[in-house]
Motif scaffolding. Structure first.
Motif, PDB file in Angstrom:
ATOM      1  N   ALA A 172       0.824  -1.204   0.000  1.00 44.34           N
ATOM      2  CA  ALA A 172       0.000   0.000   0.000  1.00 44.34           C
ATOM      3  C   ALA A 172       0.861   1.258   0.000  1.00 44.34           C
ATOM      4  CB  ALA A 172      -0.930  -0.012   1.215  1.00 44.34           C
ATOM      5  N   ARG A 173       1.961   1.230   0.766  1.00 42.94           N
ATOM      6  CA  ARG A 173       2.853   2.389   0.813  1.00 42.94           C
ATOM      7  C   ARG A 173       3.532   2.602  -0.540  1.00 42.94           C
ATOM      8  NH1 ARG A 173       5.998   0.751   4.679  1.00 42.94           N
ATOM      9  NH2 ARG A 173       4.326   1.142   6.165  1.00 42.94           N
ATOM     10  N   VAL A 174       3.945   1.528  -1.165  1.00 45.56           N
ATOM     11  CA  VAL A 174       4.577   1.640  -2.486  1.00 45.56           C
ATOM     12  C   VAL A 174       3.564   2.112  -3.528  1.00 45.56           C
ATOM     13  CG1 VAL A 174       5.687   0.347  -4.347  1.00 45.56           C
ATOM     14  CG2 VAL A 174       6.378  -0.041  -1.979  1.00 45.56           C
ATOM     15  N   LEU A 175       2.338   1.595  -3.461  1.00 45.71           N
ATOM     16  CA  LEU A 175       1.330   1.976  -4.450  1.00 45.71           C
ATOM     17  C   LEU A 175       1.039   3.477  -4.382  1.00 45.71           C
ATOM     18  CD1 LEU A 175      -0.549   0.919  -6.675  1.00 45.71           C
ATOM     19  CD2 LEU A 175      -2.300   0.607  -4.917  1.00 45.71           C
ATOM     20  N   ALA A 176       0.976   4.021  -3.178  1.00 50.24           N
ATOM     21  CA  ALA A 176       0.763   5.467  -3.046  1.00 50.24           C
ATOM     22  C   ALA A 176       1.900   6.239  -3.719  1.00 50.24           C
ATOM     23  CB  ALA A 176       0.651   5.844  -1.575  1.00 50.24           C
ATOM     24  N   ALA A 177       3.123   5.725  -3.584  1.00 52.17           N
ATOM     25  CA  ALA A 177       4.259   6.363  -4.253  1.00 52.17           C
ATOM     26  C   ALA A 177       4.158   6.224  -5.767  1.00 52.17           C
ATOM     27  CB  ALA A 177       5.566   5.756  -3.742  1.00 52.17           C
ATOM     28  N   GLU A 178       3.690   5.071  -6.236  1.00 50.18           N
ATOM     29  CA  GLU A 178       3.510   4.876  -7.678  1.00 50.18           C
ATOM     30  C   GLU A 178       2.577   5.920  -8.262  1.00 50.18           C
ATOM     31  OE1 GLU A 178       2.497   0.859  -8.886  1.00 50.18           O
ATOM     32  OE2 GLU A 178       3.474   0.058  -7.099  1.00 50.18           O
ATOM     33  N   HIS A 179       1.479   6.187  -7.548  1.00 55.53           N
ATOM     34  CA  HIS A 179       0.483   7.129  -8.061  1.00 55.53           C
ATOM     35  C   HIS A 179       1.033   8.551  -8.167  1.00 55.53           C
ATOM     36  CE1 HIS A 179      -2.889   4.274  -6.481  1.00 55.53           C
ATOM     37  NE2 HIS A 179      -2.282   3.813  -7.552  1.00 55.53           N
ATOM     38  N   ARG A 180       2.050   8.868  -7.377  1.00 55.39           N
ATOM     39  CA  ARG A 180       2.702  10.169  -7.485  1.00 55.39           C
ATOM     40  C   ARG A 180       3.797  10.148  -8.551  1.00 55.39           C
ATOM     41  NH1 ARG A 180       4.831  11.794  -1.776  1.00 55.39           N
ATOM     42  NH2 ARG A 180       5.345  13.695  -2.930  1.00 55.39           N
ATOM     43  N   LEU A 181       4.527   9.039  -8.608  1.00 56.11           N
ATOM     44  CA  LEU A 181       5.698   8.980  -9.488  1.00 56.11           C
ATOM     45  C   LEU A 181       5.328   8.885 -10.961  1.00 56.11           C
ATOM     46  CD1 LEU A 181       8.835   8.715  -9.599  1.00 56.11           C
ATOM     47  CD2 LEU A 181       8.478   6.242  -9.651  1.00 56.11           C
ATOM     48  N   TYR A 182       4.341   8.046 -11.306  1.00 59.10           N
ATOM     49  CA  TYR A 182       4.084   7.769 -12.727  1.00 59.10           C
ATOM     50  C   TYR A 182       3.666   9.044 -13.487  1.00 59.10           C
ATOM     51  CZ  TYR A 182       3.455   4.170 -16.354  1.00 59.10           C
ATOM     52  OH  TYR A 182       3.591   3.368 -17.458  1.00 59.10           O
ATOM     53  N   PRO A 183       2.717   9.837 -12.973  1.00 62.45           N
ATOM     54  CA  PRO A 183       2.396  11.066 -13.701  1.00 62.45           C
ATOM     55  C   PRO A 183       3.591  12.006 -13.839  1.00 62.45           C
ATOM     56  CG  PRO A 183       0.665  10.548 -12.127  1.00 62.45           C
ATOM     57  CD  PRO A 183       1.804   9.628 -11.829  1.00 62.45           C
ATOM     58  N   ARG A 184       4.404  12.075 -12.800  1.00 61.14           N
ATOM     59  CA  ARG A 184       5.577  12.950 -12.854  1.00 61.14           C
ATOM     60  C   ARG A 184       6.563  12.474 -13.921  1.00 61.14           C
ATOM     61  NH1 ARG A 184       8.961  15.007  -7.554  1.00 61.14           N
ATOM     62  NH2 ARG A 184      10.729  15.927  -8.649  1.00 61.14           N
ATOM     63  N   ALA A 185       6.795  11.169 -13.982  1.00 58.74           N
ATOM     64  CA  ALA A 185       7.720  10.626 -14.975  1.00 58.74           C
ATOM     65  C   ALA A 185       7.171  10.793 -16.387  1.00 58.74           C
ATOM     66  CB  ALA A 185       7.980   9.146 -14.685  1.00 58.74           C
TER      67      ALA A 185
END
Length: 216
Positions: A172-185
């Motif tokens: 869950a902690r990683v998924l929250a980071a994914e949701h921030r990282l992917y749009p930025r990348a």
């Protein structure tokens, strides 16, 4: 006059939470990419309903309808060519694609992986991270190449592994980071801020050195 937005096709197989994060980001007027289509290899993927509610065109190329990987890949290639995307984003797309398909789209395909590559390639990344006792885990956006989870890295996000974490809590902690990282990348890639140079991705906006993330 603003630069034209990049057209993005998102490939999905499941619930589509990373796809939803990309759709939400693309709804902002200053985002440099638009989600032109969502394509699933599973007719019952939850991501399709999310995309449709957001007004994004969807399509299904059901892998079970084809006798071989090559036939499926040819049909997926035809659907992508109909959409004519500048960028293809994998968001929980659970298919290994043939080298011939990869060659046609290489350099235009992005994927997000739930680990800090090159560590923990493949499946069960959170369980493996817990087993090895790493103190930092995270996610990676990378270019898709013929070798699984081995393409040039565009961006990464790290999260701490906490005492008492189980696989679900860490996921869950990683998924929250994914949701921030992917749009930025995706935004960095669409703007040309991140680009491939001699087999590695360089990022113009990363000139300032950030403070280190140290845990504990």
């Amino acid at each position: 006059m603003p630069a034209p937005r990049s057209r993005v096709a998102v490939l999905v197989s499941g619930r589509g939470s990373n796809m939803a994060a990309l759709i939400d980001a693309a709804a902002q007027p200053d985002f440099p990419a638009e989600i032109a289509a969502v394509i699933s290899n599973r007719p019952n993927a939850g991501a399709l309903a999310i995309a449709e509610r957001a007004g994004v065109p969807t399509a299904v190329v059901d892998h079970k309808a084809f006798a071989s990987r090559e036939e499926f890949d040819a049909a997926l290639d035809a659907e992508l060519r109909r959409v004519a995307p500048d960028i293809v984003c994998f968001a929980g797309f659970l298919r290994l694609l043939t080298p011939g398909f990869i060659e046609k789209w290489e350099g235009r395909m992005l994927n997000i992986h739930p680990a800090l590559l090159p560590s923990f390639k493949g499946l069960d990344t959170h369980a493996r991270a817990l087993k090895t006792g790493v103190k930092l885990h995270g996610c990676t956006v990378h270019l898709v190449t013929a070798e699984m989870d081995a393409g040039p890295i565009i961006a990464q996000a790290a999260v701490p592994v906490l005492d008492g974490d189980d696989e679900d809590a860490l996921a869950a902690r990683v998924l929250a980071a994914e949701h921030r990282l992917y749009p930025r990348a995706l935004a960095a890639w669409a703007r040309g801020e991140a680009r491939l140079v001699d087999g590695r991705v360089t990022t113009a906006s990363a000139a300032d050195e950030p403070p280190a993330l140290i845990w504990p």
